[in-house]
Motif scaffolding. Structure first.
Motif, PDB file in Angstrom:
ATOM      1  N   GLU A 119      -3.879   2.824   5.070  1.00 15.55           N
ATOM      2  CA  GLU A 119      -4.691   1.606   5.053  1.00 15.55           C
ATOM      3  C   GLU A 119      -5.967   1.752   5.869  1.00 15.55           C
ATOM      4  N   PRO A 142       0.825  -1.208   0.000  1.00 20.09           N
ATOM      5  CA  PRO A 142       0.000   0.000   0.000  1.00 20.09           C
ATOM      6  C   PRO A 142       0.860   1.259   0.000  1.00 20.09           C
ATOM      7  N   VAL A 184      -8.100  -1.713   5.481  1.00 17.63           N
ATOM      8  CA  VAL A 184      -7.642  -2.789   4.595  1.00 17.63           C
ATOM      9  C   VAL A 184      -7.473  -4.067   5.417  1.00 17.63           C
TER      10      VAL A 184
END
Length: 292
Positions: free
Chosen positions: A71, A67, A179
């Motif tokens: 997140e 990422p 996430v």
């Protein structure tokens, strides 16, 4: 992860200086920086870029899930008040509902440009604990439940759709998203870290805190002390990487309190970051959104 660092006045924007050289374009730095120190910083940045080019580490990076944005994604409506924003920044949450039972297995990462990857799936409680670090007096955000869904996030390989826990917040119509799959292990650097105090006073860049939607700038965490004018971050751009080199400007001699102040610095790029690896000149390692 959200920003928890002490913030000074605004963001420092590293201006684009210099022309494109054979090994890449040099951007950043601030007028008045010592020329010899800057030369040493750029030399180290080139060493890191050369070491990564065609390396096993670069190959591993190109195949992983990394990422390049937070997140944890705040509600689409934004925070209703400064008090709620401060509660989020300090991780002050209260859980007033049941979270789904522990989840096992794999979640699928799907890139908009094509390609997929499976990664270990987080449980709701682990995801909750990643942003809810406090439950103390004062302003708090209240989580009343969660369900597994998806979200889009910027990664080192472009935008991807990934599993995410969608947490319901009391008083909000849209969820806070986290996430729900683990990032890939960051490969080791193919070059040794710089020596402390060498390379023109280079400093470590702890983490990435944001990437512009168009990829033309990145915002990173940088550090400085109480007896200087703040951090400055430059960028050496090549076709395969962007190497950031951080230092401080206006350092003053004499007695000084021992402080490590963290500040976000926005660095402009000559062209979008794209799938180029973002590297720290001091450590030689990728700069990611994970806490450093």
């Amino acid at each position: 992860m959200h920003v928890r660092a002490k913030r000074l006045v605004g963001l420092l924007v590293a201006p684009v200086l210099g022309g494109c050289l054979l090994a890449g374009c040099v951007a950043g730095s601030r007028a008045g920086d010592d020329g010899q120190a800057r030369s040493a910083q750029v030399q180290r940045a080139r060493q890191v870029a050369d070491a990564w080019r065609g390396s096993a580490a670069a190959t591993a990076w190109s195949r992983g899930f990394y990422p390049m944005a937070d997140e944890v994604q705040v509600p689409a409506s934004g925070w209703h008040s400064r008090a709620d924003e401060q509660a989020y920044e300090t991780g002050n949450f209260a859980l007033r509902g049941d979270l789904p039972a522990a989840t096992t297995g794999q979640g699928k990462v799907e890139w908009a440009s094509g390609g997929t990857l499976t990664r270990p799936l987080w449980g709701a409680r682990k995801a909750y604990g990643s942003f809810a670090r406090n439950d103390s007096a004062g302003s708090r955000l209240t989580v009343t439940g969660a369900r597994l869904g998806t979200t889009a996030i910027t990664t080192s390989r472009g935008t991807a759709t990934v599993p995410a826990w969608l947490f319901t917040l009391d008083g909000y119509d849209s969820p806070l998203k986290r996430v729900a799959v683990s990032a890939s292990k960051v490969p080791g650097a193919p070059v040794a870290p710089a020596r402390e105090g060498a390379a023109g006073g280079l400093r470590i860049i702890p983490r990435l805190t944001g990437t512009a939607p168009d990829g033309r700038s990145v915002t990173v965490r940088a550090t400085h002390g109480a007896c200087d004018d703040g951090p400055v971050v430059g960028a050496l751009e090549t076709d395969a990487s962007v190497v950031l080199y951080a230092s401080v400007t206006g350092a003053r001699d004499g007695a000084c309190t021992a402080q490590l102040i963290e500040q976000d610095v926005e660095v402009g790029l000559r062209r979008p970051l794209g799938d180029r690896v973002l590297l720290d000149a001091f450590t030689g390692r990728p700069v990611t959104s994970a806490d450093g």
